[in-house]
Design a protein around this motif. Sequence first.
Motif, PDB file in Angstrom:
ATOM      1  N   ASN A   1      83.663  16.126  54.453  1.00  0.00           N
ATOM      2  CA  ASN A   1      84.178  15.041  53.609  1.00  0.00           C
ATOM      3  C   ASN A   1      83.098  14.515  52.661  1.00  0.00           C
ATOM      4  O   ASN A   1      82.948  13.302  52.450  1.00  0.00           O
ATOM      5  CB  ASN A   1      84.718  13.895  54.472  1.00  0.00           C
ATOM      6  N   GLY A   2      82.313  15.449  52.111  1.00  0.00           N
ATOM      7  CA  GLY A   2      81.316  15.102  51.117  1.00  0.00           C
ATOM      8  C   GLY A   2      79.968  14.722  51.672  1.00  0.00           C
ATOM      9  O   GLY A   2      79.020  14.528  50.898  1.00  0.00           O
ATOM     10  N   GLN A   3      79.824  14.627  52.996  1.00  0.00           N
ATOM     11  CA  GLN A   3      78.576  14.218  53.602  1.00  0.00           C
ATOM     12  C   GLN A   3      77.898  15.424  54.265  1.00  0.00           C
ATOM     13  O   GLN A   3      78.544  16.215  54.955  1.00  0.00           O
ATOM     14  CB  GLN A   3      78.818  13.126  54.650  1.00  0.00           C
ATOM     15  N   LEU A   4      76.591  15.539  54.056  1.00  0.00           N
ATOM     16  CA  LEU A   4      75.840  16.632  54.635  1.00  0.00           C
ATOM     17  C   LEU A   4      75.777  16.477  56.149  1.00  0.00           C
ATOM     18  O   LEU A   4      75.415  15.405  56.656  1.00  0.00           O
ATOM     19  CB  LEU A   4      74.422  16.672  54.050  1.00  0.00           C
ATOM     20  N   LEU A   5      76.123  17.521  56.863  1.00  0.00           N
ATOM     21  CA  LEU A   5      76.097  17.474  58.321  1.00  0.00           C
ATOM     22  C   LEU A   5      74.656  17.561  58.823  1.00  0.00           C
ATOM     23  O   LEU A   5      73.899  18.434  58.424  1.00  0.00           O
ATOM     24  CB  LEU A   5      76.898  18.638  58.911  1.00  0.00           C
ATOM     25  N   SER A   6      74.321  16.650  59.734  1.00  0.00           N
ATOM     26  CA  SER A   6      73.021  16.715  60.393  1.00  0.00           C
ATOM     27  C   SER A   6      73.181  16.976  61.880  1.00  0.00           C
ATOM     28  O   SER A   6      72.227  17.375  62.547  1.00  0.00           O
ATOM     29  CB  SER A   6      72.247  15.412  60.175  1.00  0.00           C
ATOM     30  N   GLU A   7      74.386  16.749  62.405  1.00  0.00           N
ATOM     31  CA  GLU A   7      74.695  17.005  63.802  1.00  0.00           C
ATOM     32  C   GLU A   7      76.173  17.330  63.908  1.00  0.00           C
ATOM     33  O   GLU A   7      76.946  17.067  62.976  1.00  0.00           O
ATOM     34  CB  GLU A   7      74.341  15.804  64.672  1.00  0.00           C
TER      35      GLU A   7
END
Length: 590
Positions: A70-76
């Motif tokens: 949803n447009g946000q970079l996954l970090s976890e």
Amino acid sequence: MAFLSTSSIGDDGSAERFRLQDGETVIGRHPDCHIVVDAGAVSRYHAKVVQRDGDFLVEDSGSRNGTFLNGQLLSEPEVLREGDRVRISDVELVFHQDAVPEFAQDHNLMTFDGSNFGIMMVEDAEAEKISSSKVEFRSSSEGLKLSATAEAKLEALMRINSNLSNALGLDEVLPKVLNSLFDIFPAADRGFVVMEDANGNLVPRWVKTRQTRDESETVRISRTIIREVMKTGEAILSLDASEDTRFDSSQSIADFSIRSMICAPLIDGSGQSFGALQIDSLKGRGQFREEDTDLLSGVAAQAGVVINNARLHEQALHQREVEQDLKLATEVQQAFLPQSPPDAPGYQVCSFYQAANHIGGDYFDYIHLADGRVAVVVADVVGHGVAAAMFMAKLSAETRFCLASDANVAQAVERLNDRMSRLHVERFVTFLLVVIDPTSDSVTIVNAGHMAPVVRLARDGKIVEPGEEESGLPIAIDDGMSYESVEFPMAVGDVAVLYTDGINEAMDEEDNEFGIDKVRELTAIGGSAEEIKDRLVKAVLEHVGEAPPFDDMCLVVIERLAAAGETVTGLTDTADQDMVGQLADEDTGF
């Protein structure tokens, strides 16, 4: 049942969906991934969706360009909910858990139909030998189509040139060609190379598909298209092959579900078509454009030269292997033949052998029998080369067995004929047997369809050919044949010449035979066994000259040196034996 689907709509009003696995669904560019996203900016194993306690979680797999939810970079890892959008590079997938939209097909291949992706610049450290790649989406009256940019095409063509310049074998050339074509034509679902074999049959030599294929699945290829391209020597572009009037006669076109395709001929250096290079799409019509035809034709022209060179290289390697095998076979056959004269007291025996093609079907042997006799065999298997040599090897073994099993040499030859005839091989053997008995003043001759020995009598220099009238049929024509033995007195100084038809039928450059009369004439001059042998061999080779060998040559010369019961002493080498032969001619008591 949960799915990821493309966010764009295809030509038929549907998107593509990908069912999520119960355990783990891997997304990436590698063909082993469950969802294959075939674009350079996507890592081989980019991301994955894991099912855990009834939920589906998306997580990045350490990709270079990251995974977005949803447009946000996954970090976890994050839990997916209905309608969530997963973006990998510029490809967007929508998560559906319960209410799944209707889709036309279920593939594990990612395709791109949306124009919102724009142009991608790729810099992926995991990509093999690819520094950058560009893909664009074009709009037309037929919908949105995926195409490589001019820069990507130029780079792929340069890579083809670089890859092919160092390729020698077909198994190295063909996959490189298809891999590069998939970079140039992102809309292609399949690519394959078809070539004619030695019998003119079309044989698929290499096939590549974007979709991971079940090993049991058969890739079907239309001969109609391939034959048409090879016949005209020109590339074919079809926006929709199933509706193309050029292929109306081929029902299989529709069966293959081919929509868009380009096929270009592979042409060798002499301008002859020997195969074709084809890419096609199973998606909506119009995946390729007119300019793509020229592009594929250019690649096919370049590939045709390299493939033809690779074929020649493979043929050269195969020829080298054959020559190596023939060299080994020659050594084996030479080991079959006698390595030294027979131990026949009172006689000198010498020989000459030369195969026409490395190995031959002519055969000679010296066989020491249990009662002290020595059998001298000269035989000629019809034909020459490997098959004749193999038959000769069998004949050699059977001859030794039969002569050891029966003291009556005529009956032994009859048994030999029966055993060779029962092999049911379409070959026969002319066979001449001369048995030397050191305790007797005569030799025994059995002739099975061979030329009779040419004998020079020491007393008057006359030429006789004993056993000619008693000759039977060649060996292995039919079993149950009878053969007759002939006793021929052989006095001191008499010389018998046994030979195969490679001697008398040896041809010069104008196809003139050496002739049996020449054999008789040169034998009548006289001399020792070695002298007569050398004289005949020299004359035959001079007659043949530069002409290619016509047949195998075999020559055995037998000279009587001493009467029965007498011994010849001091024979340490051939020169000594020649001297004894000369003394015998001068009536010195030998």
